[in-house]
Each structure stands twice: as C-alpha cells, then as structure tokens.
Design an enzyme around this catalytic site. Sequence first.
Site, mmCIF file in Angstrom:
data_model
loop_
_atom_site.group_PDB
_atom_site.id
_atom_site.type_symbol
_atom_site.label_atom_id
_atom_site.label_comp_id
_atom_site.label_asym_id
_atom_site.label_seq_id
_atom_site.Cartn_x
_atom_site.Cartn_y
_atom_site.Cartn_z
ATOM 1 N N HIS A 1 0.826 -1.213 0.000
ATOM 2 C CA HIS A 1 0.000 0.000 0.000
ATOM 3 C C HIS A 1 0.861 1.266 0.000
ATOM 4 C CE1 HIS A 1 -2.977 2.999 0.919
ATOM 5 N NE2 HIS A 1 -2.462 3.219 2.120
ATOM 6 N N HIS B 1 3.721 7.191 5.164
ATOM 7 C CA HIS B 1 2.528 7.909 5.607
ATOM 8 C C HIS B 1 1.723 7.170 6.671
ATOM 9 C CE1 HIS B 1 0.372 5.288 2.745
ATOM 10 N NE2 HIS B 1 -0.718 5.589 3.424
ATOM 11 N N GLU C 1 0.584 6.201 12.306
ATOM 12 C CA GLU C 1 -0.790 5.773 12.576
ATOM 13 C C GLU C 1 -0.903 4.287 12.860
ATOM 14 O OE1 GLU C 1 -4.892 5.824 9.989
ATOM 15 O OE2 GLU C 1 -3.593 7.581 9.913
ATOM 16 N N ASP C 2 -0.105 3.454 12.180
ATOM 17 C CA ASP C 2 -0.294 2.004 12.247
ATOM 18 C C ASP C 2 0.868 1.223 12.839
ATOM 19 O OD1 ASP C 2 -2.819 2.213 11.120
ATOM 20 O OD2 ASP C 2 -2.060 2.083 9.073
ATOM 21 N N ASP D 1 -3.117 8.437 -1.145
ATOM 22 C CA ASP D 1 -3.523 7.390 -0.199
ATOM 23 C C ASP D 1 -4.980 7.016 -0.421
ATOM 24 O OD1 ASP D 1 -3.621 5.745 2.148
ATOM 25 O OD2 ASP D 1 -4.395 7.445 3.294
ATOM 26 N N ASP E 1 -22.071 16.570 -24.176
ATOM 27 C CA ASP E 1 -20.628 16.401 -24.009
ATOM 28 C C ASP E 1 -20.239 14.974 -23.646
ATOM 29 O OD1 ASP E 1 -21.810 16.502 -21.547
ATOM 30 O OD2 ASP E 1 -20.328 17.819 -20.619
#
Length: 741
Positions: free
Chosen positions: A63, A87, A91-92, A154, A274
């Site tokens: 990821h 990133h 957090e993880d 992300d 369009d």
Amino acid sequence: MPPRAATVETVGPRAQAAFDVLVRRVSAARPHDDLKLLRRAFEFAARLHAQQRRRSGEEFILHPLAVAAVLAEMEMDVVCISAGLLHDAVEDTPATSEQLAREFGPVVAHLVEGVTKIDRLDLQGHAARQAESVRKMLLAMVDDIRVILIKLADRLHNMRTLEHLAPERQQAIARETMDIYAPLAHRLGMGKIRGELEDLAFSFLEPAAYAQVQAAVDSRRAGGEEFLHGVDRKVRAVLSEHDIPARVEGRIKRLYSVHQKLERQRIDVDQVYDLLAIRIITPSVKDCYAALGVIHSTWRPVPGRIKDFIATPRGNMYRSLHTSVIDRSGQPFEVQIRTDEMHRMAEEGIAAHWKYKDGGPGGPTPEQDDERIRWLRRLIEWQREIADPAEFLAMLKVDLEPDEIYAFTPKGLILSLSRGATAVDFAYAVHTEVGHRCVGARANGRIVPLRYVVQTGDIIEILTQPGHAPNRNWLSFVKTSRARQKIRHWLNIHERQRATEIGRGILERDAPRFEVSLKKFSEAEIGRAGAEFGFTKSEDVYAGLGYGKISARQILAKLVPPAQRTPNQARRFETRRRTAAARAPRPGSPILVRGFSDLLVYRAACCAPVHGEPIIGYITRGKGVAVHAAACANVRNLLYEPDRRIDVAWAPTSTEPQLVKLVIHSDDNAGMLNAITNVISGQGSNIRNIGARTADGQATIDLAVDVTDARNLDEILAGLKSLSGVHTITRVRGSRVSSIR
C-alpha cells in the site's frame, strides 16, 4: 546511472519489484534528486510493516508503495514520495513523529503527521474524530500543500482496493471520498484524480445506478470511439489548412459526470451533448481562439454552450474554451481548446506547481502562491470558529462546492461565488461590515431583493445603512460558508446577550414564588448551582434560563437544598416538581433527553426523523425540545445559537410506526406499481397513500409509507433501487425533498 535499489529481506519479491520500478520512475523524472532518502524510507517502512497484512491478504508495504507510485506519476520530489512511503508509520506502527524527524528530517515528519488521523480517547464518536482529522490535515496543507497530495494518493489507492472491506466500511469511505476528497481534488485543479475518485465512489455508493450508466455508455462506446476517430482526422485537417499548430485528443465522459447530468437535467444519455469530446491543445492563447473560430465555421455550434474559461478562469484556476457542436448526422460533441500549460494545470492542478518548483522543501513562498492556496487559507480562516464536528463537516462540504459564478463590483473587481449565491453572499464576499450593514442591492443597475441569485457577469452594487444589523431570516437563503458564519457569529453574540438578560429576569421573578431571596447568594454560588447542568459561571446559568434549557426551579432547588428549606418552601418546590413531571415524556417515549427528565420532546415536522437516524435536539422557547434529523436543512440555520443545542438520543426500542414520504422516478413500465408495492409489503410495512403520474414514457410515483426505524427504511430503499426501471428515489422531509443516495 542511478544507484541500484537496495534489497530488503523483510519484503516479498512483488514489493521489491514495485520499489525497483519506483526508483526507475523517480530517477527518470527527477534525475538530479538524491535517491538515498527514498531508499532509507523504503527500508524503514518495510521493517515497520513487516508483520502486517491488508484485508486482501497482501503484505501491507504494497500500500505505501502504491501511494508512492501515484506521487511519482505526479513527478513529485523525493521528499514527498518518501513521506508517501512512510505515511502510515505513525498511525499504524509504534513509530513516532519525533523518530521520523530524527531519521528523515522535520519536513518528512511534518508531511506524515499532517496525514495521520486523530484517534484520541477524548474525542467521542467517529464524526468528531473524522472532523478533527480533516481539520488537522487542512491546517497542515496551509504550511505544505504536499500533505493533501499524499492524502489524495492514499485515498486513491484505498478506493482502488475498497472491495476487500465490509459493506458498511465501503459505504462510509466512499461517502467521505465523494463529499470531501473528490471536491478537494477539484478545488486544487487535479481533474484526473478527482474523476477517478468520483467514479470509484459512485460504483460503491450507487451500484445499481453505476451499472445502468455503465451499460448505457458502453453500448455507445464502440460507435462513439469510431465517431471520435473520424472527427479527430477532420479537426486535424481543418486546423492544418488554417496553419494552426495543435494536437488533438478524444475522450468519452466519465460515468459519474454522465450520471450527474442525467439526474440534474432528467434527460437520456443520447441528449448529453458532451458525452463525446475532442480536446485541442495548442501552443498559445491566440491559437486557442483561432481554433475556436475554425471549429464554429466547420460545425454548427449549439446555442448557449460556449464557455470562455480562459478570460474568466474557474475558482480552481481551470482555463479552457468549451463549445458544443453538432455534425451533419445530428451527433453532438463537445470541443475543449486549451494550451499545453492549461492542459497540464487542468489534469494535475496544484501538483504541477510542485513539479516545476525549484525552491526549498518547506513549501511555496507567498510570492509563489496561486489562487488555490489563497482559497485554502481563506477556508481555514472561515472554519476556525466552528467547534461542532458535524457542523464543521457540513460547512466544509458547502465550501468545497465548485465556484461557478463570477460577478463584478461597480469598480470592476471580480468575485467568484458558489452557484446559487445571493446578493447577501456577495455583500459578505466584499467585506464583513458591508454584509452586516446590507439593506438592499442593485444588479446591473436595477434594484433587486437580497434573495436575488447572482448570475455570472452581473455587476452587483450593495446598498448599506449605518447601524443596520444582520437579519436571522438571511440564514434561510444565503449559500456561502463565509456569509453564514459571519451572520451566525453576530446573531450568536447578540442573542446570548438577550438570553442572559431574559434569564436573569426569570430567576428574579420566580425566586419570590419559592420564598428565596437572591440577595443572599453571590454570583459564584449561582454559577456553582448550574454545575450539574454543565454551567460554570452565573452568566451561563442566566443564558441557559433565557434559552429555556433549564428552569428557575432547578437552579433555586440547588441554591436551597431540601435540608435547608422551610415547610412552606418544601411544599412549593414539590408542587412545581409535580407540574413539571406531568409535562415530561410518557414512559416508552422513543426519544430521550440526556440529563433531563422533565422536558417536553417532539419530532420536528420539517424533517420527521425516523428512529435510528442521527438526531439533534434544539430548545424552542415555550414548546420544549424539537428533535431534528441531523441531515435536516433547517438544522444549519438553527446552529448559530449553540446554547440551545441539547443532547438527545433514541430510546433502545420503539414500536411506533413513523410516516415517511417517498417520490420515485421510473420508466412507465407495465407492472411497476405492483413491483413497488410487493417490495414494501415484503418488508412488513404499510402503504398509507400512493399516487402516480406519467409523461413521455416516464412515471413519478408518490408514496406515504409506515416504517419502524431507519433500518426498515434502508431495506425498503434498497429493494426499490434494485427494481429494473427505477431511476431515482427521493425522500420528502416536510416541504423539502432530499435525494436518496
């Protein structure tokens, strides 16, 4: 030769191959960047995520690598791509921002911290955490726009792999994407990412509608592509004849854009002018206008379909010429004409700003800022005072709506406003004090009401009067967040002052009825008497009394506890207590007021919330607590007085049937009514009323249905949406209609 990527033992061959591709791509796009930081970031992330797996079963490091690959496609710098690899570290994993700062420098740490979601225990509920995480990200964006580029990358990869999550999570993430991240990409000019996010979210939020639109477009794709090839050749030929250098591209409109047009205009796919488009990319602005003339001399233009976004760029700095034309066979198609630079900015937006930036890694200087960054700073300023999470997210969605209206002041200053903005919105866009003192307006020299909806090209003159104040009714029609926030702020201050004065008078009036002398009590003691009700100062107690949130009896009962009361006082308190209890909701009431047992509660008629829906309580003087659905349009107008908000909740169980009105738009097929009634009866619900109207092969069906709770309603809606020939379902709340998505 670029340095060879280091092998990491903790990753599988697929991850290592993905990193090798990433290194080659970054090296090719930015040959002068130092790739050591990128390699160290990969090795660090690989070790942190070594034991983690995604819901798909893949190793987690794939990821961050996919996010980095999206950033590399944008040709971002190595600092940004390295932050993309890291990133999820804070957090993880056990890693901290301080650790990232030591290992990779403060800029990388700042970028990672900006995209890290808030998950503190003191923020109760998902909505509060979501709101604060978005607010934190926006604040970080102001310092360094790369924060949102990482977040969009992300979110894009998460949406590409959303099928591995549970249906509830799919819906929640897709809705957040559609409400916040796709509009944010649009406002930053990132058309390519915005389009993919919208299509992916659409496929999860409305799978039946997605499949219907996809089938309609796919059935026309082969013929459309053949038609575009023919138009492409002819465009090249006529431009060459007039010595206009250009390259030509063809495209078929994205599915969500088609769906929006079908819903908004209630037309068939064949009427979408369009759906097919040709894009002409020229070296200069002069060539753009020359190409437009050639196109109009070759094909017949559709009246009213010419838009010049070069002379008047959109709020996200999008620039292009648009026109719709019809060929001899009657096939309509759109032509977009722009320069190379305009095309790059239309596709990449703010990312293009960074791609060619030669400055330091800390973000653009004020001199390098463009309108998108200035818009972002204004957005942060307008949203700073909004404390309520639900209100913050609601107003953010309004602010992210595309700027479509461009109007002028009498001095020639151009202002961009949201579509539907009024003269009052225009006044507040000029200046807060102009808005406050606004008493009238002129549009193009003629007097218009304050509700007048501003049109592109209007010259608006605001008429002011010294000492004039905002009107509460303005909240019912203003469109922009800035105007709404300024009006609310003014009203809140003055309404609180008024409520405080009323509350003081109420306490002074009722104290003698209980034989209580207020002169014996200090302001501090009165403030402490309100502690149980969430007040800390006497002014808060008076305001609560003035708003009707508490009664004088409740405060006086705290000032004179039972042990200190005379027999006559005790008798009077008990009599008033019984009177209040008689007004309280009966046992088994479907709605509870948290912290209070003697307040009258009723469902607001404007939205008639159904058991299980998110709800908001609002004190109405003399009537008790009005309970609104959180999605009610009126709630936004009520929230300018936060002191009148009160916590309400549904009782655990309720068997009372609740009436819901629906409007179904469908094909006029035989058996449609029978199919609809079978779905509703199959869910154990009763139809109170039904009516139908037909025209041009289409049917409009009005239903009034009894439901037991929100889940029962959702099951009915899901069954109705699955019926072949059903296009849209809307729920009628009071006199308003809200789309079911």
